[in-house]
Design an enzyme around this catalytic site. Structure first.
Site, mmCIF file in Angstrom:
data_model
loop_
_atom_site.group_PDB
_atom_site.id
_atom_site.type_symbol
_atom_site.label_atom_id
_atom_site.label_comp_id
_atom_site.label_asym_id
_atom_site.label_seq_id
_atom_site.Cartn_x
_atom_site.Cartn_y
_atom_site.Cartn_z
ATOM 1 N N VAL A 161 -26.790 -9.718 13.880
ATOM 2 C CA VAL A 161 -27.923 -10.120 14.727
ATOM 3 C C VAL A 161 -28.597 -11.373 14.166
ATOM 4 C CG1 VAL A 161 -30.053 -9.353 15.835
ATOM 5 C CG2 VAL A 161 -28.246 -7.694 15.389
ATOM 6 N N LYS A 188 -34.070 5.565 19.145
ATOM 7 C CA LYS A 188 -34.496 4.761 20.307
ATOM 8 C C LYS A 188 -35.314 5.616 21.289
ATOM 9 C CE LYS A 188 -30.402 1.868 19.801
ATOM 10 N NZ LYS A 188 -28.976 1.763 20.115
ATOM 11 N N GLY A 217 -18.920 -5.201 15.560
ATOM 12 C CA GLY A 217 -20.330 -5.377 15.169
ATOM 13 C C GLY A 217 -21.293 -4.518 15.959
HETATM 14 P P1 NAP Z 1 -25.691 -6.400 9.427
HETATM 15 O O1 NAP Z 1 -24.682 -7.186 10.142
HETATM 16 O O2 NAP Z 1 -25.246 -5.342 8.478
HETATM 17 O O3 NAP Z 1 -26.655 -7.431 8.631
HETATM 18 C C1 NAP Z 1 -27.623 -7.023 7.723
HETATM 19 C C2 NAP Z 1 -28.132 -8.246 6.978
HETATM 20 O O4 NAP Z 1 -29.140 -7.852 6.072
HETATM 21 C C3 NAP Z 1 -27.052 -8.938 6.149
HETATM 22 O O5 NAP Z 1 -27.175 -10.351 6.262
HETATM 23 C C4 NAP Z 1 -27.387 -8.528 4.697
HETATM 24 O O6 NAP Z 1 -27.066 -9.524 3.746
HETATM 25 C C5 NAP Z 1 -28.876 -8.390 4.792
HETATM 26 N N1 NAP Z 1 -29.416 -7.485 3.781
HETATM 27 C C6 NAP Z 1 -29.117 -6.178 3.590
HETATM 28 N N2 NAP Z 1 -29.848 -5.689 2.572
HETATM 29 C C7 NAP Z 1 -30.617 -6.694 2.136
HETATM 30 C C8 NAP Z 1 -31.574 -6.824 1.093
HETATM 31 N N3 NAP Z 1 -31.904 -5.798 0.307
HETATM 32 N N4 NAP Z 1 -32.152 -8.033 0.900
HETATM 33 C C9 NAP Z 1 -31.843 -9.089 1.691
HETATM 34 N N5 NAP Z 1 -30.944 -9.021 2.697
HETATM 35 C C10 NAP Z 1 -30.348 -7.840 2.902
HETATM 36 O O7 NAP Z 1 -26.697 -5.681 10.437
HETATM 37 P P2 NAP Z 1 -26.950 -6.051 11.977
HETATM 38 O O8 NAP Z 1 -25.901 -5.405 12.816
HETATM 39 O O9 NAP Z 1 -27.206 -7.489 12.112
HETATM 40 O O10 NAP Z 1 -28.289 -5.204 12.250
HETATM 41 C C11 NAP Z 1 -29.547 -5.664 11.811
HETATM 42 C C12 NAP Z 1 -30.635 -4.789 12.447
HETATM 43 O O11 NAP Z 1 -30.534 -4.894 13.868
HETATM 44 C C13 NAP Z 1 -30.522 -3.294 12.155
HETATM 45 O O12 NAP Z 1 -31.814 -2.743 12.096
HETATM 46 C C14 NAP Z 1 -29.792 -2.742 13.368
HETATM 47 O O13 NAP Z 1 -30.052 -1.387 13.599
HETATM 48 C C15 NAP Z 1 -30.391 -3.610 14.445
HETATM 49 N N6 NAP Z 1 -29.586 -3.752 15.657
HETATM 50 C C16 NAP Z 1 -28.286 -4.103 15.580
HETATM 51 C C17 NAP Z 1 -27.560 -4.275 16.744
HETATM 52 C C18 NAP Z 1 -26.104 -4.636 16.706
HETATM 53 O O14 NAP Z 1 -25.475 -4.633 17.776
HETATM 54 N N7 NAP Z 1 -25.530 -4.973 15.563
HETATM 55 C C19 NAP Z 1 -28.173 -4.093 17.989
HETATM 56 C C20 NAP Z 1 -29.540 -3.738 18.045
HETATM 57 C C21 NAP Z 1 -30.237 -3.571 16.854
HETATM 58 P P3 NAP Z 1 -25.539 -10.000 3.440
HETATM 59 O O15 NAP Z 1 -25.047 -10.613 4.725
HETATM 60 O O16 NAP Z 1 -25.676 -10.989 2.355
HETATM 61 O O17 NAP Z 1 -24.808 -8.745 3.069
HETATM 62 N N1 HSE Z 2 -25.298 0.815 16.793
HETATM 63 C C1 HSE Z 2 -26.085 0.560 17.938
HETATM 64 C C2 HSE Z 2 -25.303 0.941 19.183
HETATM 65 C C3 HSE Z 2 -26.478 -0.893 17.968
HETATM 66 O O1 HSE Z 2 -24.089 1.152 19.088
HETATM 67 O O2 HSE Z 2 -25.889 1.047 20.257
HETATM 68 C C4 HSE Z 2 -27.486 -1.191 19.004
HETATM 69 O O3 HSE Z 2 -28.705 -0.590 18.711
#
Ligand code: NAP
Ligand code: HSE
Length: 430
Positions: A15, A207, A189
């Site tokens: 994200v 949610k 992702g």
């Molecule tokens: P992700 O790809 O795992 O990215 C997490 C990021 O946080 C990475 O850049 C990681 O760094 C960084 N990070 C983790 N621990 C850290 C720390 N202690 N200090 C500094 N940076 C740290 O996760 P994501 O999918 O983008 O999701 C992010 C948020 O959005 C979550 O709350 C998730 O539930 C929400 N979300 C995700 C989606 C989706 O479709 N993916 C949809 C809606 C909501 P590195 O890259 O260096 O490892």
């Molecule tokens: N893991 C979540 C899903 C990301 O699959 O819907 C979006 O919140």
């Protein structure tokens, strides 16, 4: 030159990188819409050397996102790290203490600490925004905050987890195994850092607890939300449901009842004519039943970098325009402790699939155990022998309760003819 609205970005994963790219690509569009430029001035992630396909060399880098929330010269901190505790919680608290707005996509954080963080934000007169936390790119929080605020909401429900919906859809479409499809959703992702949150119904529960707080003006009650995931669903159940005119969907449902608010996450059978039935793949859908507007259905991409970034940017643009309002519509002090209704007492029909030994009297014995709980059978089908002398039997009941079904199942389990775990699903005729 007008001063930019300065953003500190914590998390540069799926994200975070999409948010960064969107701000770069649409810089002029956003500046025109806000009236001043939107600029990322600071970033934080774990690994500074990771190739991310973005150029953030002009931003101040912080190894520690909490230090960034305290020290960066930013108006708003965007939290895209994830997790209910640790860095995400600390940086949100610190940012608000420092008088910065916070935008987050983190439903786990808000499900556990939403009411307290909302109070902290209101005390500081800063925004706490979370459009991206529910249903990815669907602007459902804004719809509840703005467009529907004149309504008394009776029920809010829908498909709230893209990964689970993707798995159910692909299992039905291709007959592929559960684990194989889950792996693909992770690679795309969509899945949470801990995918058991997706398949166990926990992410949908996070949610739903936020939607219920918004819709009913209640404190976030994730602690009292029963959740069942999709791991017990077999490909055969999906096929039997289809034969009966239904599809199996993992639903989050929160509704007013005479006993209070009933909230739950569970896989359900949904009639083929219902608007949720054709919602496939990573798509989410949220249905609102409200007094003045009647029914509204929102459908869109529920996960993935760009759709989620779209929701994060909607919040950022709003905050940059000066919009500060209570996080849960109702001011945090006034969020109520509405009574919660027992969901196993909700009336409705059920789907029950058993695997039983194929011999005379078995069906009669099962029907007898159901009758002892005054459960009436609407239809029953027995399939061809699957393995050995064990056959699947599918029963659709008339209206009863989960509590009665579970008592009957406990009784049926004492018969020496049942093999393996049964599958019990509620049938939702919304
Ligand atoms: P992700 O790809 O795992 O990215 C997490 C990021 O946080 C990475 O850049 C990681 O760094 C960084 N990070 C983790 N621990 C850290 C720390 N202690 N200090 C500094 N940076 C740290 O996760 P994501 O999918 O983008 O999701 C992010 C948020 O959005 C979550 O709350 C998730 O539930 C929400 N979300 C995700 C989606 C989706 O479709 N993916 C949809 C809606 C909501 P590195 O890259 O260096 O490892
Ligand atoms: N893991 C979540 C899903 C990301 O699959 O819907 C979006 O919140």
């Amino acid at each position: 030159m007008t001063e930019p609205f300065r953003v500190a970005l914590a998390g540069l994963g799926t994200v975070g990188t999409s948010v960064f790219r969107l701000i770069e690509t649409h810089a002029e569009l956003y500046a025109a819409r806000i009236g001043r430029p939107l600029e990322v001035v600071a970033v934080s992630a774990r690994d500074r050397d990771k190739q991310r396909g973005i150029d953030c060399t002009r931003c101040v880098w912080f190894d520690d996102p909490v230090a960034m929330a305290a020290e960066a010269e930013a108006d708003c901190v965007v939290e895209l790290i994830g997790g209910e505790e640790g860095a995400a919680l600390e940086l949100t608290q610190v940012a608000l203490e420092q008088g910065r707005h916070v935008v987050t996509a983190n439903k786990a954080l808000l499900a556990h600490h939403g009411s307290a963080l909302a109070k902290q934000a209101e005390t500081a007169n800063r925004a706490l925004r979370f459009e991206a936390a529910v249903a990815g790119g669907i602007p459902i929080i804004n719809a509840l905050q703005d467009g529907l605020t004149a309504n008394r909401i009776e029920r809010v429900y829908g498909i709230l987890n893209g990964t689970a919906n993707y798995i159910l859809t692909e299992m039905e479409r291709t007959g592929r195994a559960f684990e194989d499809v889950l792996k693909e959703a992770q690679e795309l992702g969509y899945a949470e850092a801990d995918p058991s949150f997706d398949i166990g119904g926990i992410d949908a529960g996070h949610k739903l607890s936020l939607l219920a707080a918004l819709a009913f003006g209640m404190r976030v009650r994730f602690d009292a939300l029963p959740m069942t995931g999709i791991t017990a669903i077999e490909a055969d159940d999906i096929a039997y449901a289809r034969d009966l005119g239904y599809r199996i969907k993992l639903l989050g449902i929160a509704q007013h009842t005479e006993e209070g608010i009933a909230q739950r996450v569970e896989p359900c059978l949904v009639g083929a004519a219902h608007p949720l039935s054709p919602v496939d793949g990573v798509f989410n859908a949220v249905v609102i039943d409200a007094d003045a507007v009647d029914r509204l259905t929102f459908v869109g991409r529920g996960a993935g970098g760009e759709p989620t970034a779209s929701a994060v940017l909607a919040d950022l643009i709003d905050v940059a325009r000066g919009q500060v309002r209570p996080a849960f519509i109702t001011p945090a002090e006034k969020l109520s402790d509405l009574p919660l209704a027992a969901v196993d007492a909700l009336p409705g029909p059920f789907y029950l699939r058993l695997k039983v030994v194929d011999r005379p009297g078995v069906i009669a014995a099962i029907a007898d155990r159901l009758a002892r709980e005054t459960i009436s059978i609407e239809s029953m089908m027995q399939r061809a022998r699957a393995e050995g002398d064990v056959v699947p039997v599918v029963i659709v009941t008339h209206e009863t309760t989960r509590a009665a079904m579970e008592r009957a199942l406990a009784d049926i389990a004492t018969l020496d003819v049942v093999s393996g775990a049964p599958c019990l699903l509620s049938i939702e005729n919304f």
